[in-house]
Design a protein around this motif. Structure first.
Motif, PDB file in Angstrom:
ATOM      1  N   LYS A   1      32.784  50.057  28.279  1.00  0.00           N
ATOM      2  CA  LYS A   1      32.609  50.500  29.661  1.00  0.00           C
ATOM      3  C   LYS A   1      32.373  51.995  29.765  1.00  0.00           C
TER       4      LYS A   1
ATOM      5  N   THR B   1      23.997  44.099  29.355  1.00  0.00           N
ATOM      6  CA  THR B   1      24.489  45.275  30.062  1.00  0.00           C
ATOM      7  C   THR B   1      24.490  44.941  31.540  1.00  0.00           C
TER       8      THR B   1
ATOM      9  N   GLU C   1      27.982  38.460  24.984  1.00  0.00           N
ATOM     10  CA  GLU C   1      28.204  37.167  25.626  1.00  0.00           C
ATOM     11  C   GLU C   1      28.222  36.075  24.564  1.00  0.00           C
TER      12      GLU C   1
ATOM     13  N   GLU D   1      32.594  41.363  37.770  1.00  0.00           N
ATOM     14  CA  GLU D   1      32.140  40.807  36.497  1.00  0.00           C
ATOM     15  C   GLU D   1      32.811  39.465  36.216  1.00  0.00           C
TER      16      GLU D   1
ATOM     17  N   ASP E   1      35.344  45.249  37.506  1.00  0.00           N
ATOM     18  CA  ASP E   1      35.861  44.198  36.619  1.00  0.00           C
ATOM     19  C   ASP E   1      35.999  42.874  37.363  1.00  0.00           C
TER      20      ASP E   1
ATOM     21  N   PRO F   1      32.084  36.689  28.426  1.00  0.00           N
ATOM     22  CA  PRO F   1      31.936  38.050  27.908  1.00  0.00           C
ATOM     23  C   PRO F   1      33.055  38.398  26.926  1.00  0.00           C
TER      24      PRO F   1
ATOM     25  N   VAL G   1      33.842  44.095  25.573  1.00  0.00           N
ATOM     26  CA  VAL G   1      33.293  44.890  26.661  1.00  0.00           C
ATOM     27  C   VAL G   1      33.459  46.377  26.349  1.00  0.00           C
TER      28      VAL G   1
ATOM     29  N   HIS H   1      28.858  48.127  32.072  1.00  0.00           N
ATOM     30  CA  HIS H   1      29.590  47.315  31.101  1.00  0.00           C
ATOM     31  C   HIS H   1      28.586  46.738  30.103  1.00  0.00           C
TER      32      HIS H   1
ATOM     33  N   VAL I   1      28.379  44.090  27.147  1.00  0.00           N
ATOM     34  CA  VAL I   1      29.190  42.969  26.671  1.00  0.00           C
ATOM     35  C   VAL I   1      28.446  42.169  25.618  1.00  0.00           C
TER      36      VAL I   1
END
Length: 150
Positions: A83, A114, A96, A20, A17, A78, A81, A92, A94
Motif C-alpha cells: 500500500k 493495482t 490475486e 477493497e 481497505d 487478494p 497487499v 494497493h 495485490v
C-alpha cells in the motif's frame, strides 16, 4: 432507497481497505450492484483486465463485469497487499489468487493487480483497477525482492 444507494451510503464511512474488501466479496458472489457500488461515479474511472482493453467509465466497466459474471462469480482473493496511502488517495498492489474450476477440478492462477482509491465527499471509491497476468504458481516472497524492471 435503492440497493445501489444503500451500498454507496454504507461505503461512505469506510476506508479504502473496506472498499477493497467489498470489491473482492462482490466478485466472489457475482454481485454486479455491490461491485459497481465500489466504483466512483466518474466518467474517467478505468479498468484493465488481464490481456484486455482499457475500459473507461462506469458503463463500460459494468458491461465487462456483467459479461464475466454471466459465466459465474470470479473467485479471486487478494494477498500480499502493498500500500501507498495519503489523506485522499490509496494505491494497493495485490497478488490475486484466482480459483478456476475445470473438468479436472479446481486450479489456481495468480494475477497482479493495482487498485487505486480516492476519497471524495461521498467517501472512498475505486477509480482504477489494472490487472496483469501473473503465473500459474504463487511466487515466493524472496522472488518479490529480487525482481527487476527491464
Amino acid at each position: 432507497m435503492s440497493t445501489k444507494t444503500k451500498l454507496r451510503a454504507a461505503a461512505v464511512g469506510g476506508t479504502a481497505d473496506d472498499v477493497e474488501t467489498a470489491f473482492y466479496e462482490a466478485l466472489q458472489r457475482g454481485d454486479i450492484e455491490a461491485l459497481m457500488a465500489c466504483w466512483a461515479d466518474d466518467d474517467e474511472v478505468f479498468c484493465v483486465h488481464p490481456g484486455g482493453p482499457r475500459l473507461v467509465g462506469t458503463g463500460a466497466i459494468r458491461a465487462a463485469f456483467e459479461q464475466m459474471f454471466a459465466n459465474g462469480a470470479i473467485h479471486a482473493r487478494p494477498a500480499r497487499v502493498r500500500k501507498v496511502e495519503s489523506l485522499a488517495s490509496a494505491v494497493h498492489n495485490v497478488l490475486e489468487r484466482v480459483e478456476v474450476l475445470t473438468a479436472q477440478g479446481p486450479h489456481h492462477a495468480f494475477v497482479l493487480a493495482t487498485n487505486v482509491y480516492h476519497k471524495t465527499a461521498q467517501g472512498w471509491h475505486l477509480v482504477a483497477h489494472h490487472a496483469s497476468p501473473g503465473s500459474a504458481h504463487e511466487p515466493d516472497d524472496d522472488n518479490d525482492a529480487r525482481q527487476t524492471l527491464h
